[in-house]
Design a protein around this motif. Sequence first.
Motif, PDB file in Angstrom:
ATOM      1  N   THR A 194      43.905  23.806 -28.109  1.00  0.00           N
ATOM      2  CA  THR A 194      42.528  23.872 -27.635  1.00  0.00           C
ATOM      3  C   THR A 194      42.152  22.533 -27.017  1.00  0.00           C
ATOM      4  O   THR A 194      42.740  21.501 -27.343  1.00  0.00           O
ATOM      5  CB  THR A 194      41.550  24.181 -28.787  1.00  0.00           C
ATOM      6  N   ALA A 195      41.180  22.542 -26.129  1.00  0.00           N
ATOM      7  CA  ALA A 195      40.718  21.298 -25.518  1.00  0.00           C
ATOM      8  C   ALA A 195      40.140  20.382 -26.586  1.00  0.00           C
ATOM      9  O   ALA A 195      39.434  20.827 -27.505  1.00  0.00           O
ATOM     10  CB  ALA A 195      39.662  21.606 -24.461  1.00  0.00           C
ATOM     11  N   ALA A 201      44.646  13.896 -23.108  1.00  0.00           N
ATOM     12  CA  ALA A 201      45.424  13.014 -22.233  1.00  0.00           C
ATOM     13  C   ALA A 201      46.920  13.055 -22.542  1.00  0.00           C
ATOM     14  O   ALA A 201      47.742  12.704 -21.687  1.00  0.00           O
ATOM     15  CB  ALA A 201      44.911  11.583 -22.340  1.00  0.00           C
ATOM     16  N   ASN A 202      47.293  13.481 -23.731  1.00  0.00           N
ATOM     17  CA  ASN A 202      48.709  13.534 -24.115  1.00  0.00           C
ATOM     18  C   ASN A 202      49.300  14.937 -24.061  1.00  0.00           C
ATOM     19  O   ASN A 202      50.449  15.132 -24.458  1.00  0.00           O
ATOM     20  CB  ASN A 202      48.909  12.967 -25.524  1.00  0.00           C
ATOM     21  N   LEU A 263      45.649  10.871 -29.683  1.00  0.00           N
ATOM     22  CA  LEU A 263      45.354   9.562 -29.104  1.00  0.00           C
ATOM     23  C   LEU A 263      44.965   8.578 -30.208  1.00  0.00           C
ATOM     24  O   LEU A 263      44.297   8.948 -31.182  1.00  0.00           O
ATOM     25  CB  LEU A 263      44.235   9.671 -28.073  1.00  0.00           C
ATOM     26  N   THR A 264      45.366   7.331 -30.049  1.00  0.00           N
ATOM     27  CA  THR A 264      45.238   6.349 -31.124  1.00  0.00           C
ATOM     28  C   THR A 264      44.716   5.033 -30.558  1.00  0.00           C
ATOM     29  O   THR A 264      44.975   4.689 -29.400  1.00  0.00           O
ATOM     30  CB  THR A 264      46.598   6.138 -31.808  1.00  0.00           C
ATOM     31  N   ASP A 265      43.975   4.325 -31.398  1.00  0.00           N
ATOM     32  CA  ASP A 265      43.410   3.033 -31.020  1.00  0.00           C
ATOM     33  C   ASP A 265      42.456   3.188 -29.835  1.00  0.00           C
ATOM     34  O   ASP A 265      42.384   2.328 -28.957  1.00  0.00           O
ATOM     35  CB  ASP A 265      44.525   2.038 -30.682  1.00  0.00           C
ATOM     36  N   ASN A 266      41.699   4.291 -29.853  1.00  0.00           N
ATOM     37  CA  ASN A 266      40.738   4.562 -28.791  1.00  0.00           C
ATOM     38  C   ASN A 266      39.314   4.666 -29.318  1.00  0.00           C
ATOM     39  O   ASN A 266      38.432   5.209 -28.657  1.00  0.00           O
ATOM     40  CB  ASN A 266      41.105   5.843 -28.036  1.00  0.00           C
ATOM     41  N   HIS A 275      51.804   8.353 -30.583  1.00  0.00           N
ATOM     42  CA  HIS A 275      50.601   8.582 -29.780  1.00  0.00           C
ATOM     43  C   HIS A 275      50.754   8.244 -28.304  1.00  0.00           C
ATOM     44  O   HIS A 275      49.822   8.458 -27.524  1.00  0.00           O
ATOM     45  CB  HIS A 275      49.413   7.820 -30.372  1.00  0.00           C
ATOM     46  N   ASP A 276      51.903   7.720 -27.892  1.00  0.00           N
ATOM     47  CA  ASP A 276      52.169   7.550 -26.464  1.00  0.00           C
ATOM     48  C   ASP A 276      53.213   8.551 -25.963  1.00  0.00           C
ATOM     49  O   ASP A 276      53.625   8.489 -24.807  1.00  0.00           O
ATOM     50  CB  ASP A 276      52.621   6.124 -26.153  1.00  0.00           C
ATOM     51  N   ALA A 277      53.643   9.452 -26.813  1.00  0.00           N
ATOM     52  CA  ALA A 277      54.511  10.547 -26.378  1.00  0.00           C
ATOM     53  C   ALA A 277      53.648  11.631 -25.742  1.00  0.00           C
ATOM     54  O   ALA A 277      52.418  11.608 -25.822  1.00  0.00           O
ATOM     55  CB  ALA A 277      55.285  11.110 -27.565  1.00  0.00           C
ATOM     56  N   LYS A 278      54.297  12.597 -25.112  1.00  0.00           N
ATOM     57  CA  LYS A 278      53.602  13.752 -24.556  1.00  0.00           C
ATOM     58  C   LYS A 278      53.983  14.993 -25.343  1.00  0.00           C
ATOM     59  O   LYS A 278      55.149  15.166 -25.728  1.00  0.00           O
ATOM     60  CB  LYS A 278      53.967  13.955 -23.084  1.00  0.00           C
ATOM     61  N   VAL A 279      53.002  15.849 -25.571  1.00  0.00           N
ATOM     62  CA  VAL A 279      53.239  17.121 -26.258  1.00  0.00           C
ATOM     63  C   VAL A 279      53.311  18.238 -25.233  1.00  0.00           C
ATOM     64  O   VAL A 279      52.436  18.369 -24.364  1.00  0.00           O
ATOM     65  CB  VAL A 279      52.131  17.414 -27.282  1.00  0.00           C
ATOM     66  N   LEU A 280      54.360  19.040 -25.318  1.00  0.00           N
ATOM     67  CA  LEU A 280      54.501  20.253 -24.521  1.00  0.00           C
ATOM     68  C   LEU A 280      54.122  21.423 -25.425  1.00  0.00           C
ATOM     69  O   LEU A 280      54.924  21.877 -26.244  1.00  0.00           O
ATOM     70  CB  LEU A 280      55.941  20.404 -24.032  1.00  0.00           C
ATOM     71  N   PRO A 281      52.882  21.923 -25.329  1.00  0.00           N
ATOM     72  CA  PRO A 281      52.502  23.038 -26.203  1.00  0.00           C
ATOM     73  C   PRO A 281      53.102  24.349 -25.698  1.00  0.00           C
ATOM     74  O   PRO A 281      53.043  24.651 -24.501  1.00  0.00           O
ATOM     75  CB  PRO A 281      50.967  23.047 -26.096  1.00  0.00           C
TER      76      PRO A 281
END
Length: 618
Positions: A194-195, A201-202, A263-266, A275-281
Motif C-alpha cells: 500500500t502507499a 521511495a524504496n 525509509l530510515t533517518d528521515n 533501508h537503502d535497498a529496493k523492494v520488489l513487491p
Amino acid sequence: MTSRNRSTRVSILSALIGATLAVPAAFAGQVDTAGIQSDGSYARLVVKYRDSARLRTAAADRVAETIAGAAARAGIAGGVARGGAALPLSASRLRATASQADVVRLSRALDANQTQALLRQIAADPSVEFVQVDRRLTHTRLPDVRPMLVPNDNYYQQYQWHLHDAIGGIGAESAWETSTGEGVVVAVLDTGITAHPDMDANMLEGYDFITDAFVSRRDSDERVPGAADLGDWNPVANECYAGSPVTDSSWHGTHTAGTVAELTDNATGMAGVAHDAKVLPVRVLGRCGGYTSDIADAIVWASGGEVDGVPTNASPAEVINMSLGGGGACDTLTQDAINGAVSRGTVVVVAAGNQGQDAANHSPASCANVINVGATGITGIKAYYSNYGNLVDLSAPGGGVTDGNPDGYVWQAINSGATVPEDPTYGGMAGTSMAAPHVAGIVALIQSAVEVPKTPAEIEAILKESARAFASAPSQPMGAGIVDAPAALALALDGGGEEPCEPGEPGCEEEPPIDSTPITSGQVVTGLSGVAGTEGLYRIEVPAGMRNLNVLTYGGTGDVSVYVSRGSEPGADEHDWASTRPGTNETVRVANPEAGVYYVKVVGESLYARVNLQARYN
C-alpha cells in the motif's frame, strides 16, 4: 552430555511421496501429495507432461482428456444431472506455469480421498511427469495481532526493539556503520503493497501474480503490473475453508516490506533493516491466501527467470522473502521454482511457520535450498508459536514472547483500513512472517557490502556461523541461534562463507593437517590409557553428503571427556561439540556434517585405562 558451540550446515531434503501404480515404474508419473489435508477440499491441480508435445494435441484438450479419463477410472463423478444421472468430472485448463506444467480447475471440489485417487489415476498416464494439488498458502503472522498507533514522531527507539535491543534485536545500528543495503533488490512475495510516505521511495513497481479474481479482488484473472494490495479481508465466515473466520485486511505485505527497507533517518516513523535497498513487491496472496502455482511462477519471475505472458523482470532480486506457508511437505512445483532461483544466484528466505510444530511438515519451510527462519522475542528465547526442527536454519525477531506493548510485537509501516486501503500508519505484528524479513534485510546488507556477491550457499553459511546464542536454550531445535547483523557482515567481509578451493587449482594450497593420528570410519582405536590431563588427538576426514558423524568412547575404567571440532584442534575451552559425562562412555553426534577434517580429542579427567575410541559416518 553433548554440547555444541558452533553450528554446522544443515542439508535440507524435501519430502516427495511417490505412488505405486499399475504401470511399469519407468513410465509411472510422480504423484505429489504434499499439501493434501484430511479435512480439505481441492478444485485445482497442476499436471506436467513428460514432453512439450502440445504439438500433437491442443493443451486444453489434452489435459481435459487426461483428467476425464482418470476420473472415470477412479469412479469419481462430477455431479448429478436433473434426471438423476451422474455427470462426468470435467476440467478446464487455466494456464501454463513457468515450468510448462498445466494449471487446471475441476468442475467440482473433491475431498482428500477422492483427490488422492484422482492423482494416482492421472499419474498412471505414461505421458504424465508429475501431478499435484494447487494448494493455497497463507501469510505466517499470528491472527488478530495488530495494535495501531497514529504517526506523529520518530518511533524507532521506543518501539523497534527488534532492530536495536541488545538481547532480542539484530544489532542493526552497528551493521549500518558498514552497509545499508544500497544497490540490492529484495523481492517480497506477499499480499502486495500500500502507499506509505515512509516506504514509497524504496518500492519498485512490482507485479500482481494472482490469477483468480476471487482471490485478487480485481476484475479479471489476468496478471497485471504493479503490486497494489487491494485487501485480503474475509467478510463471510467459512468463505475460505470450513471454520474460517470473518477477518479484516492484514496489510501483511506492507509490514514485511517495511522490515526489509522502510525509509530510515528521515525523522518520520520507523526504520528498516536495509533501508537503502529496493523492494520488489510481488503480490501472490489475497482473499483466502494464494495458489502454489502463482507463487511458484512469482519465484521464477522475481529471480530473473521467464514466465509466459509476463514481461521480463527488469530488476531481478538478489534476495526473495516469503513470509507465507501451508501444511504439508514441499511440493515439486515449488521446489523446482526455488532451485531455479538459487541457480540464478538468488537467496530464498522463508518463514518457518506459526503452528508450534516441526517445520518439516510445512511448506515452503521444508523445501531445500532455502534459509528457513524461526521466531524469537525481546527476551532472546523461542517464541511459543514458532515452528522448529532440524530444517530451521536460524531464528530472528518475530515478537509474541513478552506480553505488553510494544515489546510483544514487531513494529513497521502498515495501513489503517479495515478492508480497503485508507490512511498510512504504523502497527505491530507477531509471527515467523516478521522474523524472515529481518534475515532477508541482512542478506541485502551483506550483498551490498561485499565486492563479489556471495552465493546462496555462502550466505547461509555466513548467517549460521555468525548467529549468536539464544538467551535460553530452546527445548526444540531452532537453528544456529539468533541472526546477528554486524557479526554476519564482519564474517562476510573477512571472507567467511567462501567454499574451499580444490587442491591443485591455481592459488589453492592444501593446508597440512594438525599433528594428530588419522583414523577411518568405523575403525576402533583400543587400549587408550593415561592419567588425569592426558590428551590424545585424532582426525577423520568426512566426505560430502553424509547424514551423521558419530564419535564415541566406551569400555575400560576411569573417566574421560571427548571434544570435537571441524578444521581446528578442540579443547575444553573451545570446541564445536563435546561429551563430558562421568565415566568412559561418551558420545558426540553431528547431524548432516559438512565435508572436511574433524579433530577428536580424548582427555583424561582422572586415571583411565583400556578405553576404546570409534568414529563413524554414514
